[in-house]
Design an enzyme around this catalytic site. Structure first.
Site, PDB file in Angstrom:
ATOM      1  N   GLU A  77     -13.226   1.512  18.391  1.00  0.00           N
ATOM      2  CA  GLU A  77     -14.528   1.976  18.859  1.00  0.00           C
ATOM      3  C   GLU A  77     -15.497   0.841  19.151  1.00  0.00           C
ATOM      4  O   GLU A  77     -16.592   1.075  19.657  1.00  0.00           O
ATOM      5  CB  GLU A  77     -15.150   2.924  17.828  1.00  0.00           C
ATOM      6  CG  GLU A  77     -14.351   4.206  17.623  1.00  0.00           C
ATOM      7  CD  GLU A  77     -14.900   5.056  16.497  1.00  0.00           C
ATOM      8  OE1 GLU A  77     -16.064   4.860  16.111  1.00  0.00           O
ATOM      9  OE2 GLU A  77     -14.164   5.922  15.999  1.00  0.00           O
TER      10      GLU A  77
ATOM     11  N   HIS B  93     -11.636  -3.138  16.336  1.00  0.00           N
ATOM     12  CA  HIS B  93     -11.640  -1.707  16.059  1.00  0.00           C
ATOM     13  C   HIS B  93     -11.677  -0.942  17.373  1.00  0.00           C
ATOM     14  O   HIS B  93     -12.332  -1.355  18.338  1.00  0.00           O
ATOM     15  CB  HIS B  93     -12.860  -1.344  15.209  1.00  0.00           C
ATOM     16  CG  HIS B  93     -12.829   0.050  14.665  1.00  0.00           C
ATOM     17  ND1 HIS B  93     -13.228   1.144  15.398  1.00  0.00           N
ATOM     18  CD2 HIS B  93     -12.418   0.537  13.465  1.00  0.00           C
ATOM     19  CE1 HIS B  93     -13.096   2.235  14.676  1.00  0.00           C
ATOM     20  NE2 HIS B  93     -12.599   1.901  13.499  1.00  0.00           N
TER      21      HIS B  93
ATOM     22  N   GLU C 222       0.842  -1.192   0.000  1.00  0.00           N
ATOM     23  CA  GLU C 222       0.000   0.000   0.000  1.00  0.00           C
ATOM     24  C   GLU C 222       0.873   1.236   0.000  1.00  0.00           C
ATOM     25  O   GLU C 222       1.899   1.288   0.679  1.00  0.00           O
ATOM     26  CB  GLU C 222      -0.893  -0.028   1.247  1.00  0.00           C
ATOM     27  CG  GLU C 222      -1.817   1.166   1.413  1.00  0.00           C
ATOM     28  CD  GLU C 222      -2.701   1.014   2.642  1.00  0.00           C
ATOM     29  OE1 GLU C 222      -3.471   0.040   2.697  1.00  0.00           O
ATOM     30  OE2 GLU C 222      -2.607   1.861   3.550  1.00  0.00           O
TER      31      GLU C 222
ATOM     32  N   TYR D 151       2.184  -2.398   4.557  1.00  0.00           N
ATOM     33  CA  TYR D 151       1.941  -0.958   4.652  1.00  0.00           C
ATOM     34  C   TYR D 151       3.281  -0.255   4.517  1.00  0.00           C
ATOM     35  O   TYR D 151       4.047  -0.179   5.467  1.00  0.00           O
ATOM     36  CB  TYR D 151       1.259  -0.629   5.983  1.00  0.00           C
ATOM     37  CG  TYR D 151      -0.112  -1.269   6.106  1.00  0.00           C
ATOM     38  CD1 TYR D 151      -1.137  -0.924   5.232  1.00  0.00           C
ATOM     39  CD2 TYR D 151      -0.379  -2.222   7.087  1.00  0.00           C
ATOM     40  CE1 TYR D 151      -2.394  -1.507   5.329  1.00  0.00           C
ATOM     41  CE2 TYR D 151      -1.634  -2.812   7.196  1.00  0.00           C
ATOM     42  CZ  TYR D 151      -2.643  -2.450   6.310  1.00  0.00           C
ATOM     43  OH  TYR D 151      -3.879  -3.032   6.392  1.00  0.00           O
TER      44      TYR D 151
ATOM     45  N   PRO E 202      -0.513   8.823  -1.435  1.00  0.00           N
ATOM     46  CA  PRO E 202      -0.206   9.872  -2.408  1.00  0.00           C
ATOM     47  C   PRO E 202       0.746  10.901  -1.809  1.00  0.00           C
ATOM     48  O   PRO E 202       0.749  11.137  -0.595  1.00  0.00           O
ATOM     49  CB  PRO E 202      -1.573  10.506  -2.696  1.00  0.00           C
ATOM     50  CG  PRO E 202      -2.579   9.465  -2.295  1.00  0.00           C
ATOM     51  CD  PRO E 202      -1.952   8.749  -1.136  1.00  0.00           C
ATOM     52  N   PRO E 203       1.557  11.532  -2.645  1.00  0.00           N
ATOM     53  CA  PRO E 203       2.422  12.607  -2.138  1.00  0.00           C
ATOM     54  C   PRO E 203       1.598  13.823  -1.745  1.00  0.00           C
ATOM     55  O   PRO E 203       0.478  14.002  -2.220  1.00  0.00           O
ATOM     56  CB  PRO E 203       3.326  12.911  -3.336  1.00  0.00           C
ATOM     57  CG  PRO E 203       2.553  12.460  -4.535  1.00  0.00           C
ATOM     58  CD  PRO E 203       1.721  11.305  -4.089  1.00  0.00           C
TER      59      PRO E 203
ATOM     60  N   LYS F  65     -20.633  -6.536   6.644  1.00  0.00           N
ATOM     61  CA  LYS F  65     -20.027  -6.004   5.418  1.00  0.00           C
ATOM     62  C   LYS F  65     -19.879  -7.103   4.369  1.00  0.00           C
ATOM     63  O   LYS F  65     -20.114  -6.875   3.174  1.00  0.00           O
ATOM     64  CB  LYS F  65     -18.667  -5.372   5.734  1.00  0.00           C
ATOM     65  CG  LYS F  65     -18.754  -4.078   6.533  1.00  0.00           C
ATOM     66  CD  LYS F  65     -17.418  -3.376   6.687  1.00  0.00           C
ATOM     67  CE  LYS F  65     -16.525  -4.013   7.699  1.00  0.00           C
ATOM     68  NZ  LYS F  65     -15.310  -3.215   8.004  1.00  0.00           N
TER      69      LYS F  65
ATOM     70  N   HIS G 246      -8.611   3.501  -2.323  1.00  0.00           N
ATOM     71  CA  HIS G 246      -9.408   3.475  -1.107  1.00  0.00           C
ATOM     72  C   HIS G 246     -10.561   4.470  -1.248  1.00  0.00           C
ATOM     73  O   HIS G 246     -10.349   5.620  -1.654  1.00  0.00           O
ATOM     74  CB  HIS G 246      -8.544   3.817   0.100  1.00  0.00           C
ATOM     75  CG  HIS G 246      -7.569   2.741   0.458  1.00  0.00           C
ATOM     76  ND1 HIS G 246      -6.898   2.700   1.663  1.00  0.00           N
ATOM     77  CD2 HIS G 246      -7.154   1.650  -0.231  1.00  0.00           C
ATOM     78  CE1 HIS G 246      -6.117   1.638   1.704  1.00  0.00           C
ATOM     79  NE2 HIS G 246      -6.252   0.982   0.558  1.00  0.00           N
TER      80      HIS G 246
END
Length: 317
Positions: A185, A183, A19, A301, A22-23, A199, A94
């Site tokens: 939360e 997660h 992954e 990542y 972007p700059p 999902k 994404h």
């Protein structure tokens, strides 16, 4: 080609993917290419490109601070198209709830379809920096499950304000996030797994996990997911520790545990160069164990930097 088709085509061989982000505005895409180039030898079937939501900045206008909304890292779709063209590899933009209306999401998906992008990652996104909790954008989605629902409706020719009968419907393969340590939360692991199953039931085709540093947490997560009927591919997301400050930042931001052995090894380092090497070595062992367990993909990542990911891939693939 869809992510799920790549996995099926691999016939139980573990694939390599990563992954990128972007700059920031004003930076050249060439730096991104320079970090992608060394990783292409490992033949990634797809590359994820993150999307950043809006944030507030304060502009000094004659001594008065003017509060403005902006996106510091725009260009996700343009980068996806550019990478797809330059490297002949599938890209996965994404798609976020936060910062986007349903109409803006629809326009983005239409553009993806025109560009031949077959995969999207459906995410809720984070709260804005000024917010303690996530607040949906006016006219946008509150949950990733709602985003998955919109994408699947579009796959059937159902747009927000009309149904279009066409032989040229989109057919997106939809990825969603999973959390081996739940997660932040979610009130419990079970409730978080139920959200994930929702999902998947709504049409998510595969799951990519949040980073983790203890493989047993991933194995337990997959076992629990299978027990409640989640049968889609579950891809482990991995991030090598790179700087000493990660010991504080990663648990704080991502609510992940770091094993004590890794903590001790990082704390014993004299500088961040040594920390980076410790992170590489830990990630190699993680990757080898996950690969031996037969995970469909090892997804890294990279945060746009490739030297440590290349060192890991050379030892694993």
């Amino acid at each position: 080609m869809k992510v799920t088709e790549h996995i099926k085509k691999a016939k139980d061989e573990t694939l390599f993917s990563f992954e990128i982000i972007p700059p920031v505005k004003g930076k050249s895409i060439q730096e991104l290419y320079d970090n992608i180039d060394p990783l292409m030898e490992f033949k990634p079937p797809f590359i994820d490109v993150t999307t950043s939501r809006e944030e507030y900045i304060y502009i000094d206008r004659d001594g008065l601070l003017d509060k403005k909304l902006t996106r510091m890292r725009p260009g996700t779709l343009g980068i996806c198209a550019s990478i797809k063209h330059k490297y002949d590899v599938d890209t996965v933009p994404h798609v976020l709830c936060g910062g986007f209306t349903k109409e803006e999401t629809e326009y983005l998906l239409v553009d993806c379809h025109y560009l031949g992008i077959d995969n999207v990652m459906a995410l809720r996104g984070d709260a804005m920096k000024e917010e303690k909790y996530f607040e949906p954008t006016k006219g946008g989605h509150r949950y990733a499950s709602d985003l998955v629902k919109q994408i699947q409706r579009l796959n059937c020719g159902e747009y927000l304000h009309e149904v279009v009968e066409t032989d040229n419907c989109a057919d997106f393969c939809v990825g969603v996030a999973g959390y081996p340590e739940k997660h932040m939360e979610a009130p419990s692991m079970n409730s978080d797994l139920k959200r994930l199953k929702q999902k998947v039931d709504l049409g998510a085709d595969y799951v990519v996990t949040q980073m983790f540093f203890d493989n047993q947490k991933f194995f337990d997560f997959v076992e629990a997911a299978r027990k409640i009927g989640i049968e889609v591919p579950i891809i482990p997301g991995i991030k090598p520790i790179a700087i000493k400050r990660h010991l504080q930042l990663l648990p704080q931001v991502f609510r992940v545990d770091i094993p004590q052995d890794l903590v001790d090894a990082v704390e014993a380092c004299k500088n961040n160069k040594e920390v980076r090497q410790v992170g590489i070595e830990w990630c190699i062992e993680q990757s080898k164990e996950l690969k031996k367990a037969g995970v469909p993909v090892l997804h890294y990542y990279s945060m746009g930097k490739s030297d440590n990911i290349k060192a890991i891939a050379e030892a694993v693939f």
